[in-house]
Design a protein around this motif. Sequence first.
Motif, mmCIF file in Angstrom:
data_model
loop_
_atom_site.group_PDB
_atom_site.id
_atom_site.type_symbol
_atom_site.label_atom_id
_atom_site.label_comp_id
_atom_site.label_asym_id
_atom_site.label_seq_id
_atom_site.Cartn_x
_atom_site.Cartn_y
_atom_site.Cartn_z
ATOM 1 N N LYS A 382 0.595 -1.250 -0.101
ATOM 2 C CA LYS A 382 -0.065 0.062 -0.022
ATOM 3 C C LYS A 382 1.021 1.212 0.019
ATOM 4 O O LYS A 382 0.372 2.308 0.055
ATOM 5 C CB LYS A 382 -0.867 0.076 1.154
ATOM 6 N N ILE A 383 2.132 1.062 -0.232
ATOM 7 C CA ILE A 383 2.997 2.316 0.001
ATOM 8 C C ILE A 383 2.897 2.917 -1.236
ATOM 9 O O ILE A 383 3.488 2.232 -2.604
ATOM 10 C CB ILE A 383 4.356 2.055 0.480
ATOM 11 N N ASP A 384 2.695 4.129 -1.716
ATOM 12 C CA ASP A 384 2.783 4.847 -2.815
ATOM 13 C C ASP A 384 3.859 5.715 -2.720
ATOM 14 O O ASP A 384 4.549 6.223 -1.888
ATOM 15 C CB ASP A 384 1.653 5.749 -3.063
ATOM 16 N N GLU A 386 4.620 8.592 -4.089
ATOM 17 C CA GLU A 386 4.218 9.935 -4.044
ATOM 18 C C GLU A 386 4.073 10.306 -2.503
ATOM 19 O O GLU A 386 3.888 11.489 -2.320
ATOM 20 C CB GLU A 386 3.277 10.331 -4.720
ATOM 21 N N MET A 387 3.804 9.306 -1.699
ATOM 22 C CA MET A 387 3.629 9.586 -0.213
ATOM 23 C C MET A 387 4.904 10.221 0.305
ATOM 24 O O MET A 387 5.997 9.794 0.141
ATOM 25 C CB MET A 387 3.119 8.245 0.440
ATOM 26 N N SER A 388 4.347 10.974 1.413
ATOM 27 C CA SER A 388 5.523 11.622 2.450
ATOM 28 C C SER A 388 5.956 10.442 3.476
ATOM 29 O O SER A 388 5.146 9.554 3.415
ATOM 30 C CB SER A 388 5.080 12.918 2.992
ATOM 31 N N TYR A 389 6.972 10.847 4.073
ATOM 32 C CA TYR A 389 7.233 10.063 5.393
ATOM 33 C C TYR A 389 6.147 9.760 6.184
ATOM 34 O O TYR A 389 5.606 8.831 6.730
ATOM 35 C CB TYR A 389 8.542 10.208 5.832
ATOM 36 N N GLU A 391 2.944 10.192 5.646
ATOM 37 C CA GLU A 391 2.010 9.542 5.324
ATOM 38 C C GLU A 391 2.143 8.035 5.183
ATOM 39 O O GLU A 391 1.043 7.169 5.638
ATOM 40 C CB GLU A 391 1.283 10.012 3.959
ATOM 41 N N ALA A 392 3.158 7.853 5.104
ATOM 42 C CA ALA A 392 3.624 5.968 4.886
ATOM 43 C C ALA A 392 4.071 5.507 6.234
ATOM 44 O O ALA A 392 4.245 4.384 6.344
ATOM 45 C CB ALA A 392 4.911 5.985 3.969
#
Length: 573
Positions: A382-384, A386-389, A391-392
């Motif tokens: 589920k890690i994108d 474009e995610m920030s740290y 958010e992930a």
Amino acid sequence: MYPAREKVPLTWPIGGFLTHEKAEEGFMRLLEHEGVDETWTWDQTMRKIITQPLYKALDTLAEKKAAFEKFQRNIIQDRRAAKESRMARLKPVFVKMFASVPIKPYHTIKTADPLFANDRHWREAQPDERRLILDEYTGELRHREEAADRAKRQRNIQLLGELIRSLDITVSTRWRAAHDMIVSAPTFKEDPGLQQIETIDILGVYDDYARQLEREHDDESRRLRTENARKARKAREGFKALLAEMVASGELTRSSKWTDSVKKLKEEPAYQALLGMPGSSPLDLWMDAADDLAEETERAAEKIQKGLTGKEMTVETTLDEYEQWIKDAHMDTQFDPKLRKDVYDLVHQRLAQAAADEARRAERKRRHRIDDLRYALRKVPKIDLEMSYEEAEPLMKDLQEWKDITEEEDRQTAFAKFVKRQKEKLREAEPSEVGSARSPDRGARDERRNGRDRDHERERDREERRESGSRRDSHRERDRARDDDRHRDRYRDEYRDDHRRDDHRRREDRDRERDRDRDRENERDKNDSDRKNDRGDRERKHHSELEELRDAKRPRKDTVSLRGKDDVEEGEI
């Protein structure tokens, strides 16, 4: 034969024999009358005379047998005397006869009999007498010839010895060369006696002279060795005195390097005098002096550490604090300030080395934990990218690798590396997709180009890791270089001067140093093996990552005309 005596009747005399001598004389007359000689036995004689009246001239059988034996002895003596008289008379005559023929030393009786068969003197002598006189004459001739030969041989040997000593024969001259020099010498050619000498005699004279030359050479070599050993000993003593001056002035310490000291020593006369001498070299003596200083510092450090009860030195401990501890322990009078400073430097260096090693181990573990988290993030679907740290973070916090890292900065570093690497892989994969749609050949070329790019990328990662490792190991390499510079060429000759009483102690020190070097080599090999294993794990993980990426691309190529680029299936990046 028995000499003529007054006639004794064979009958018993009137009135008998008045004396024993008369009776014995009558008995012997009986033996002479019957022809008894020295070859008869007593039994034979008894059977011959027992019936004669004079047999009873002697009373007992023992007296008769004694008279018989005396009679035979008299016959033998008379014949011997006659033979000697005859030989004394004939010997001069025979000698003249032998000389006139002449008789040679090798002639025998078989040769002489035909020559002198008509001579009355020769016939007068008995055969054994002839043989005896001839043997004496030929024996004397042989003795004369042997004496002449011995004198001649002795003369030739003496002349040959003088000739050999006048030739250019040295201790290294071989027998064949010496023999050619002897027989070609003018003195040897001009002397007929020397030309008749046997080769074995020449070899014997040469052997004696060669042994004399070897003894002289050995004596000279022994004298030179003794002289060189004396010079070497004096040169070592002078160089040791020079090293003692350097130790006193502080130019030579336990941490000094030979390359630095030799620049100061090479112009010194004591150093120049020791070069090329047998025994210990200047490097050996210098290393002995440096080892003695190191051992002195080690012993002093042990004593001070035992005396400083309750005090434990750290990397932050200063020299003034250390000196104050020593004064409080009342040990400042036992060690001079210079030795105390060396002890402080030694202990501080060991503590700093231990701290650096611990820091390197901690840094290595930290890097491993970061890499483990980065590899674990690939399995979080589920890690994108474009995610920030932030958010992930909820998606990662349940990972064991996340929990193993305690520093937030290390977690952010692992996430940033993961995102960067995944984006690079996407950029590498996009050109290959387009190329495969255009042309199979173009796609193969792009695939090979991408493979080369990936190889370059892996090589770049390796270079980065090597550079990082080299920076981490720079301090260790400096220490290793210093140790290698100090302890190289530790192999020495086993020969030591008789006056070096501490030879055994130095051998033990060299063994300890070799054990330390071996431990360091084992530690380096272990670290290299760990680095190779880490590199292999990363390459295997990278390879598996590429395989997963290829597997993910295959279905997308088949359905590229049915769905758009934005229609990405769940789980794809």
